[in-house]
Motif scaffolding. Structure first.
Motif, PDB file in Angstrom:
ATOM      1  N   GLU A 135     -35.770  79.496 -40.748  1.00  0.00           N
ATOM      2  CA  GLU A 135     -34.611  79.857 -39.895  1.00  0.00           C
ATOM      3  C   GLU A 135     -34.817  79.285 -38.506  1.00  0.00           C
ATOM      4  O   GLU A 135     -35.907  79.441 -37.928  1.00  0.00           O
ATOM      5  N   LYS A 136     -33.772  78.588 -37.984  1.00  0.00           N
ATOM      6  CA  LYS A 136     -33.874  77.955 -36.673  1.00  0.00           C
ATOM      7  C   LYS A 136     -32.960  78.658 -35.689  1.00  0.00           C
ATOM      8  O   LYS A 136     -31.884  79.132 -36.040  1.00  0.00           O
ATOM      9  N   ALA A 137     -33.443  78.677 -34.436  1.00  0.00           N
ATOM     10  CA  ALA A 137     -32.643  79.243 -33.335  1.00  0.00           C
ATOM     11  C   ALA A 137     -32.763  78.285 -32.165  1.00  0.00           C
ATOM     12  O   ALA A 137     -33.455  77.260 -32.231  1.00  0.00           O
ATOM     13  N   LEU A 138     -32.047  78.622 -31.052  1.00  0.00           N
ATOM     14  CA  LEU A 138     -32.060  77.728 -29.897  1.00  0.00           C
ATOM     15  C   LEU A 138     -33.426  77.631 -29.259  1.00  0.00           C
ATOM     16  O   LEU A 138     -33.870  76.542 -28.868  1.00  0.00           O
ATOM     17  N   SER A 140     -36.367  79.195 -30.708  1.00  0.00           N
ATOM     18  CA  SER A 140     -37.441  79.582 -31.642  1.00  0.00           C
ATOM     19  C   SER A 140     -37.044  79.215 -33.065  1.00  0.00           C
ATOM     20  O   SER A 140     -35.899  78.847 -33.319  1.00  0.00           O
ATOM     21  N   TYR A 141     -38.005  79.372 -33.979  1.00  0.00           N
ATOM     22  CA  TYR A 141     -37.713  79.200 -35.399  1.00  0.00           C
ATOM     23  C   TYR A 141     -38.729  80.017 -36.212  1.00  0.00           C
ATOM     24  O   TYR A 141     -39.867  80.278 -35.772  1.00  0.00           O
ATOM     25  N   GLY A 142     -38.279  80.361 -37.398  1.00  0.00           N
ATOM     26  CA  GLY A 142     -39.173  81.080 -38.293  1.00  0.00           C
ATOM     27  C   GLY A 142     -39.782  80.155 -39.320  1.00  0.00           C
ATOM     28  O   GLY A 142     -39.142  79.224 -39.803  1.00  0.00           O
ATOM     29  N   ALA A 143     -41.086  80.371 -39.655  1.00  0.00           N
ATOM     30  CA  ALA A 143     -41.792  79.512 -40.612  1.00  0.00           C
ATOM     31  C   ALA A 143     -42.548  80.396 -41.605  1.00  0.00           C
ATOM     32  O   ALA A 143     -42.868  81.569 -41.335  1.00  0.00           O
ATOM     33  N   ALA A 144     -42.822  79.824 -42.786  1.00  0.00           N
ATOM     34  CA  ALA A 144     -43.578  80.518 -43.825  1.00  0.00           C
ATOM     35  C   ALA A 144     -44.504  79.540 -44.519  1.00  0.00           C
ATOM     36  O   ALA A 144     -44.160  78.371 -44.716  1.00  0.00           O
ATOM     37  N   VAL A 145     -45.715  80.042 -44.895  1.00  0.00           N
ATOM     38  CA  VAL A 145     -46.703  79.240 -45.634  1.00  0.00           C
ATOM     39  C   VAL A 145     -47.053  80.029 -46.889  1.00  0.00           C
ATOM     40  O   VAL A 145     -47.494  81.193 -46.816  1.00  0.00           O
ATOM     41  N   THR A 146     -46.867  79.386 -48.032  1.00  0.00           N
ATOM     42  CA  THR A 146     -47.214  80.006 -49.310  1.00  0.00           C
ATOM     43  C   THR A 146     -48.544  79.419 -49.785  1.00  0.00           C
ATOM     44  O   THR A 146     -48.667  78.189 -49.943  1.00  0.00           O
ATOM     45  N   ILE A 147     -49.514  80.297 -49.988  1.00  0.00           N
ATOM     46  CA  ILE A 147     -50.864  79.880 -50.425  1.00  0.00           C
ATOM     47  C   ILE A 147     -50.958  80.154 -51.922  1.00  0.00           C
ATOM     48  O   ILE A 147     -50.792  81.297 -52.375  1.00  0.00           O
ATOM     49  N   ASN A 148     -51.250  79.131 -52.695  1.00  0.00           N
ATOM     50  CA  ASN A 148     -51.308  79.225 -54.155  1.00  0.00           C
ATOM     51  C   ASN A 148     -52.761  79.168 -54.649  1.00  0.00           C
ATOM     52  O   ASN A 148     -53.582  78.374 -54.148  1.00  0.00           O
ATOM     53  N   ASN A 149     -53.052  80.016 -55.633  1.00  0.00           N
ATOM     54  CA  ASN A 149     -54.395  80.032 -56.247  1.00  0.00           C
ATOM     55  C   ASN A 149     -54.246  79.583 -57.698  1.00  0.00           C
ATOM     56  O   ASN A 149     -53.821  80.352 -58.572  1.00  0.00           O
ATOM     57  N   PRO A 150     -54.602  78.334 -58.024  1.00  0.00           N
ATOM     58  CA  PRO A 150     -54.433  77.848 -59.392  1.00  0.00           C
ATOM     59  C   PRO A 150     -55.482  78.362 -60.369  1.00  0.00           C
ATOM     60  O   PRO A 150     -55.279  78.292 -61.591  1.00  0.00           O
ATOM     61  N   GLY A 151     -56.596  78.864 -59.881  1.00  0.00           N
ATOM     62  CA  GLY A 151     -57.670  79.317 -60.772  1.00  0.00           C
ATOM     63  C   GLY A 151     -57.522  80.774 -61.164  1.00  0.00           C
ATOM     64  O   GLY A 151     -56.710  81.529 -60.620  1.00  0.00           O
ATOM     65  N   PRO A 152     -58.385  81.251 -62.111  1.00  0.00           N
ATOM     66  CA  PRO A 152     -58.309  82.639 -62.564  1.00  0.00           C
ATOM     67  C   PRO A 152     -59.048  83.638 -61.664  1.00  0.00           C
ATOM     68  O   PRO A 152     -58.851  84.848 -61.789  1.00  0.00           O
ATOM     69  N   VAL A 209     -42.277  80.715 -34.271  1.00  0.00           N
ATOM     70  CA  VAL A 209     -42.715  79.822 -33.186  1.00  0.00           C
ATOM     71  C   VAL A 209     -41.683  79.905 -32.065  1.00  0.00           C
ATOM     72  O   VAL A 209     -40.489  79.657 -32.287  1.00  0.00           O
ATOM     73  N   ASN A 210     -42.145  80.271 -30.869  1.00  0.00           N
ATOM     74  CA  ASN A 210     -41.256  80.468 -29.715  1.00  0.00           C
ATOM     75  C   ASN A 210     -41.391  79.286 -28.740  1.00  0.00           C
ATOM     76  O   ASN A 210     -42.520  78.915 -28.387  1.00  0.00           O
ATOM     77  N   GLY A 211     -40.238  78.770 -28.264  1.00  0.00           N
ATOM     78  CA  GLY A 211     -40.192  77.664 -27.324  1.00  0.00           C
ATOM     79  C   GLY A 211     -38.975  76.795 -27.633  1.00  0.00           C
ATOM     80  O   GLY A 211     -38.172  77.123 -28.497  1.00  0.00           O
ATOM     81  N   ALA A 212     -38.866  75.722 -26.891  1.00  0.00           N
ATOM     82  CA  ALA A 212     -37.728  74.812 -27.130  1.00  0.00           C
ATOM     83  C   ALA A 212     -37.826  74.260 -28.539  1.00  0.00           C
ATOM     84  O   ALA A 212     -38.901  73.827 -28.990  1.00  0.00           O
TER      85      ALA A 212
END
Length: 233
Positions: A135-138, A140-152, A209-212
């Protein structure tokens, strides 16, 4: 006593001589002295005579002769006189040595090797991550990181590093991790048990993340040193 008798005899003889020669007046006291002197002389003579006649009354006391050897018998050679001979004792029997039972054999532990685990604990597989701006704003913007575990195997520890284009940009509203800043680099680590990545599953970290907004996209993203997907270079 002998000296006193001698003095009396001499005095009596002198008195008698004076009477006989007529050199002194004869008085009653003079006759008494003369008679006393004569009596003393007579008594002395009688005493001496009795001593001479019975000398055994004044014989010195003698001690009895010591007993002869025959009265007590001849002592045995090597035995001091006057000491008692030791009584004959029966010969003592030597004590037989005590028999001590041998200690029981000590059983040594078997040398069988200790059981070892069949295999070491499995190591989690290398994780992978995907970055996305949600999501973007004037300002700031929102970010997400998905961490995947391929092993058991679950991954309890991991490190997510995001580098922003400038230090003036700030990160806030972090969920699923704890964030620290070092210049333009922000580091994310699991926040207790909530950040664990199960085997064959994934975990999600979100932040803002906050800023221009112009030129504010991250320049680098890694998880345990492996580059994230979804970030355009």
């Amino acid at each position: 006593m002998a000296i006193i008798l001698l003095d009396r005899t001499v005095a009596a003889a002198a008195a008698v001589r004076r009477v006989v020669t007529g050199q002194a007046d004869v008085s009653r006291a003079t006759w008494v002295a003369v008679l006393a002197a004569l009596g003393v002389v007579v008594a002395t003579v009688v005493s001496i005579t009795s001593v001479v006649r019975t000398p055994e009354q004044f014989a010195p006391v003698t001690l009895d002769a010591p007993p002869s050897v025959d009265q007590f018998g001849t002592p045995t050679p090597g035995t001091p006189r006057g000491q008692a001979r030791p009584a004959a004792t029966s010969p003592t029997t030597a004590a037989s040595p005590s028999v001590t039972a041998a200690p029981p054999p000590v059983e040594l532990p078997s040398s069988a090797p200790a059981a070892t685990p069949s295999s070491a604990s499995p190591t989690p597989a290398a994780l992978a991550a995907d970055f996305v701006i949600e999501e973007k704003a004037l300002l700031s913007y929102g970010a997400a990181v998905t961490i995947n575990n391929p092993g058991p195997v679950p991954a309890a520890q991991w490190t997510l590093a995001i580098t922003l284009p400038r230090e003036s940009l700030r990160v806030s509203a972090v969920q699923g991790a704890r964030a620290t800043q070092d210049g333009a680099v922000w580091t994310f680590v699991p926040d207790g048990g909530a950040g664990q990545v199960p085997g064959g599953a994934s975990a999600r970290v979100t932040f803002r993340v906050n800023g221009a907004a112009v030129g504010a996209t991250p320049t680098a993203c890694t998880v345990d040193g492996v580059a994230c997907g979804g970030l355009s270079n």
